[in-house]
Design a protein around this motif. Structure first.
Motif, PDB file in Angstrom:
ATOM      1  N   THR A  85      56.890  31.124   0.887  1.00 20.03           N
ATOM      2  CA  THR A  85      57.736  30.042   1.381  1.00 20.03           C
ATOM      3  C   THR A  85      58.580  29.448   0.262  1.00 20.03           C
ATOM      4  O   THR A  85      58.206  29.501  -0.922  1.00 20.03           O
ATOM      5  N   SER A  86      59.711  28.864   0.628  1.00 19.83           N
ATOM      6  CA  SER A  86      60.610  28.261  -0.370  1.00 19.83           C
ATOM      7  C   SER A  86      59.915  27.123  -1.108  1.00 19.83           C
ATOM      8  O   SER A  86      60.104  26.959  -2.320  1.00 19.83           O
ATOM      9  N   MET A  87      59.105  26.349  -0.430  1.00 23.35           N
ATOM     10  CA  MET A  87      58.390  25.245  -1.059  1.00 23.35           C
ATOM     11  C   MET A  87      57.370  25.767  -2.066  1.00 23.35           C
ATOM     12  O   MET A  87      57.305  25.301  -3.215  1.00 23.35           O
ATOM     13  N   GLY A  88      56.572  26.739  -1.645  1.00 22.73           N
ATOM     14  CA  GLY A  88      55.543  27.278  -2.517  1.00 22.73           C
ATOM     15  C   GLY A  88      56.115  27.983  -3.740  1.00 22.73           C
ATOM     16  O   GLY A  88      55.598  27.850  -4.854  1.00 22.73           O
ATOM     17  N   VAL A  89      57.191  28.735  -3.556  1.00 21.79           N
ATOM     18  CA  VAL A  89      57.816  29.454  -4.669  1.00 21.79           C
ATOM     19  C   VAL A  89      58.425  28.467  -5.665  1.00 21.79           C
ATOM     20  O   VAL A  89      58.350  28.672  -6.885  1.00 21.79           O
ATOM     21  N   ALA A  90      59.027  27.379  -5.170  1.00 24.13           N
ATOM     22  CA  ALA A  90      59.605  26.366  -6.062  1.00 24.13           C
ATOM     23  C   ALA A  90      58.519  25.745  -6.944  1.00 24.13           C
ATOM     24  O   ALA A  90      58.710  25.563  -8.154  1.00 24.13           O
ATOM     25  N   ILE A  91      57.381  25.427  -6.358  1.00 22.68           N
ATOM     26  CA  ILE A  91      56.268  24.864  -7.134  1.00 22.68           C
ATOM     27  C   ILE A  91      55.734  25.884  -8.132  1.00 22.68           C
ATOM     28  O   ILE A  91      55.399  25.555  -9.271  1.00 22.68           O
ATOM     29  N   ASP A  92      55.667  27.140  -7.716  1.00 21.84           N
ATOM     30  CA  ASP A  92      55.156  28.186  -8.602  1.00 21.84           C
ATOM     31  C   ASP A  92      56.053  28.374  -9.823  1.00 21.84           C
ATOM     32  O   ASP A  92      55.576  28.724 -10.907  1.00 21.84           O
ATOM     33  N   LEU A  93      57.347  28.140  -9.674  1.00 22.05           N
ATOM     34  CA  LEU A  93      58.249  28.227 -10.812  1.00 22.05           C
ATOM     35  C   LEU A  93      57.903  27.178 -11.868  1.00 22.05           C
ATOM     36  O   LEU A  93      58.056  27.416 -13.070  1.00 22.05           O
ATOM     37  N   VAL A  94      57.423  26.019 -11.420  1.00 24.84           N
ATOM     38  CA  VAL A  94      56.968  24.986 -12.351  1.00 24.84           C
ATOM     39  C   VAL A  94      55.677  25.433 -13.023  1.00 24.84           C
ATOM     40  O   VAL A  94      55.504  25.283 -14.244  1.00 24.84           O
ATOM     41  N   LYS A  95      54.770  25.992 -12.244  1.00 26.48           N
ATOM     42  CA  LYS A  95      53.499  26.471 -12.797  1.00 26.48           C
ATOM     43  C   LYS A  95      53.729  27.537 -13.858  1.00 26.48           C
ATOM     44  O   LYS A  95      53.051  27.567 -14.897  1.00 26.48           O
ATOM     45  N   GLN A  96      54.692  28.425 -13.615  1.00 30.21           N
ATOM     46  CA  GLN A  96      54.993  29.487 -14.561  1.00 30.21           C
ATOM     47  C   GLN A  96      55.686  28.976 -15.826  1.00 30.21           C
ATOM     48  O   GLN A  96      55.765  29.687 -16.826  1.00 30.21           O
ATOM     49  N   GLY A  97      56.184  27.753 -15.768  1.00 28.48           N
ATOM     50  CA  GLY A  97      56.908  27.212 -16.903  1.00 28.48           C
ATOM     51  C   GLY A  97      58.384  27.555 -16.909  1.00 28.48           C
ATOM     52  O   GLY A  97      59.114  27.206 -17.839  1.00 28.48           O
ATOM     53  N   ARG A  98      58.854  28.209 -15.872  1.00 26.74           N
ATOM     54  CA  ARG A  98      60.268  28.566 -15.786  1.00 26.74           C
ATOM     55  C   ARG A  98      61.110  27.359 -15.392  1.00 26.74           C
ATOM     56  O   ARG A  98      62.272  27.250 -15.789  1.00 26.74           O
ATOM     57  N   ALA A  99      60.554  26.465 -14.597  1.00 25.98           N
ATOM     58  CA  ALA A  99      61.251  25.248 -14.176  1.00 25.98           C
ATOM     59  C   ALA A  99      60.515  24.031 -14.713  1.00 25.98           C
ATOM     60  O   ALA A  99      59.281  24.017 -14.787  1.00 25.98           O
ATOM     61  N   ALA A 100      61.268  23.010 -15.087  1.00 29.45           N
ATOM     62  CA  ALA A 100      60.671  21.776 -15.589  1.00 29.45           C
ATOM     63  C   ALA A 100      60.211  20.869 -14.460  1.00 29.45           C
ATOM     64  O   ALA A 100      59.370  19.993 -14.657  1.00 29.45           O
ATOM     65  N   ALA A 101      60.765  21.067 -13.260  1.00 24.13           N
ATOM     66  CA  ALA A 101      60.425  20.234 -12.108  1.00 24.13           C
ATOM     67  C   ALA A 101      60.799  20.968 -10.831  1.00 24.13           C
ATOM     68  O   ALA A 101      61.631  21.883 -10.849  1.00 24.13           O
ATOM     69  N   ALA A 102      60.187  20.549  -9.724  1.00 26.11           N
ATOM     70  CA  ALA A 102      60.524  21.074  -8.401  1.00 26.11           C
ATOM     71  C   ALA A 102      60.888  19.908  -7.493  1.00 26.11           C
ATOM     72  O   ALA A 102      60.281  18.836  -7.568  1.00 26.11           O
ATOM     73  N   VAL A 103      61.896  20.123  -6.639  1.00 25.65           N
ATOM     74  CA  VAL A 103      62.339  19.105  -5.688  1.00 25.65           C
ATOM     75  C   VAL A 103      62.345  19.710  -4.292  1.00 25.65           C
ATOM     76  O   VAL A 103      62.874  20.807  -4.092  1.00 25.65           O
ATOM     77  N   SER A 104      61.760  18.994  -3.325  1.00 22.25           N
ATOM     78  CA  SER A 104      61.729  19.486  -1.946  1.00 22.25           C
ATOM     79  C   SER A 104      61.888  18.336  -0.972  1.00 22.25           C
ATOM     80  O   SER A 104      61.396  17.224  -1.214  1.00 22.25           O
ATOM     81  N   SER A 105      62.580  18.600   0.135  1.00 21.42           N
ATOM     82  CA  SER A 105      62.716  17.622   1.218  1.00 21.42           C
ATOM     83  C   SER A 105      61.816  17.993   2.392  1.00 21.42           C
ATOM     84  O   SER A 105      61.947  17.433   3.475  1.00 21.42           O
ATOM     85  N   GLY A 106      60.913  18.925   2.170  1.00 21.36           N
ATOM     86  CA  GLY A 106      60.085  19.443   3.250  1.00 21.36           C
ATOM     87  C   GLY A 106      58.865  18.603   3.563  1.00 21.36           C
ATOM     88  O   GLY A 106      58.708  17.466   3.095  1.00 21.36           O
ATOM     89  N   ASN A 107      57.968  19.176   4.348  1.00 14.02           N
ATOM     90  CA  ASN A 107      56.731  18.572   4.821  1.00 14.02           C
ATOM     91  C   ASN A 107      55.934  17.942   3.670  1.00 14.02           C
ATOM     92  O   ASN A 107      55.511  18.624   2.746  1.00 14.02           O
TER      93      ASN A 107
END
Length: 351
Positions: A85-107
């Motif tokens: 899912t787009s939400m889960g993948v966005a969070i995983d990018l933070v876990k991997q250290g590739r992203a400094a933060a994740a933003v979502s308007s979802g559930n």
């Protein structure tokens, strides 16, 4: 924000759809020229949508995620589909250290569950809290937490929320020693539950923290601006937030009805238009959008599901400022200092 920092955006989340999410990212891109974005979701749809925002091309990368978390989906079911899912993948990018933060308007429930499972809580934190900004009559907005992540909290949770909320206020509101209060049914020391009174005692006893503990505050003072941070359990916080939002809509609707009730009222509206515009701006939730899950080993920001492009941009701005000012380090340092300065009997009870 430091040039080269990346923010992962769940492009498919939110009630208003992909177009609004991309427009919000484009607006944030103009505010923070050095920021880069992972746009997570359906690759073909995002690529098509980017044609309207050529300014994002050089500063973004599409990360494909075939599935989307539904607004009514239960957290348990959402967790089982996190990897696609787009939400889960966005969070995983933070876990991997590739992203400094994740933003979502979802559930919100799904976002909380995924973030906590993937990123885990920081050392010294029992539960993360959802912190947001509420408009006030003061010089700045008021930080309120928890806004719904934890319906029941003990004294230790409230103490942690107070420390994290103060660190957040230092970051977002540029305050050196934020005024912190616990939401209660009265201001007297004997009022409230055992948990609230115990938390108050611990915060009063703690020394040299970068906050000023002001005791208790009642619900009718939420928007007065008397304090900078208001701490409560998630049940009370969510009720308070929804009540404030409903009251704001009620006032706006009442004014609209009143000003359209007669010719004289319409003339009065024209005369008072600057004042009503200011009122509308202060009450617009898009101008206070972006709630942060504090206490996780990674930064996750929740945008309101119905946010417009300005609201989405403001949520991204919250993420950008939190990354730039190293919010996580401030929280970790304050928690460590709190543990060291707690009275021995309080520390023993907490342990």
């Amino acid at each position: 924000m430091t040039t080269g920092s990346w923010i992962a955006v769940d492009a498919m989340g939110g009630d208003e759809g992909l177009a609004v999410m991309l427009a919000g990212v484009a607006e944030a891109r103009r505010r923070y020229d050095g920021t880069h974005f992972f746009l997570v979701g359906d690759e073909a749809r995002i690529a098509e949508g980017l044609k309207k925002h050529p300014n994002l091309t050089a500063n973004s990368e599409i990360v494909h995620a075939p599935d989307v978390i539904r607004g009514d989906e239960k957290p348990g079911a959402a967790l089982r589909r996190a990897k696609t899912t787009s939400m889960g993948v966005a969070i995983d990018l933070v876990k991997q250290g590739r992203a400094a933060a994740a933003v979502s308007s979802g559930n919100t429930g799904a976002l909380m569950a995924m973030a906590k499972l993937s990123l885990r809580t920081m050392k010294g934190i029992d539960r993360p809290a959802l912190a947001g900004l509420m408009p006030s009559l003061g010089k700045h907005d008021t930080v309120v937490l928890d806004l719904g992540a934890n319906t029941e909290c003990d004294a230790r949770n409230l103490e942690e929320f107070a420390i994290m909320g103060a660190a957040y206020a230092r970051t977002m509101l540029d305050l050196k020693s934020p005024k912190v209060a616990l939401l209660n049914i009265g201001t007297e020391d004997m009022k409230g539950t055992d948990e609230i009174r115990e938390a108050a005692a611990a915060l009063r006893a703690a020394t040299h923290l970068p906050l000023t503990f002001e005791g208790f505050i009642e619900g009718d003072k939420l928007s007065r601006g008397d304090v900078d941070v208001i701490v409560c359990d998630g049940f009370s916080g969510n009720v308070a937030l929804k009540t404030a939002e409903g009251t704001a809509r009620f006032v706006a609707d009442l004014l609209r009805i009143a000003f359209s009730s007669s010719v004289r009222s319409k003339i009065g509206f024209l005369i008072s238009r600057p004042a009503t515009a200011l009122l509308r701006d202060r009450l617009d939730p898009n101008n206070h959008n972006g709630a942060v899950f504090l206490g996780l080993n990674g930064l996750v920001v929740k945008s309101h599901g119905g946010a417009n492009e300005t609201g989405v941009a403001n949520a991204i701005a919250v993420a950008a400022k939190s990354v730039r000012d190293d919010l996580a380090t401030k929280i970790a340092e304050d928690l460590q200092h709190f543990a060291q300065t707690m009275p021995a009997e309080t520390a023993e009870a907490a342990a």
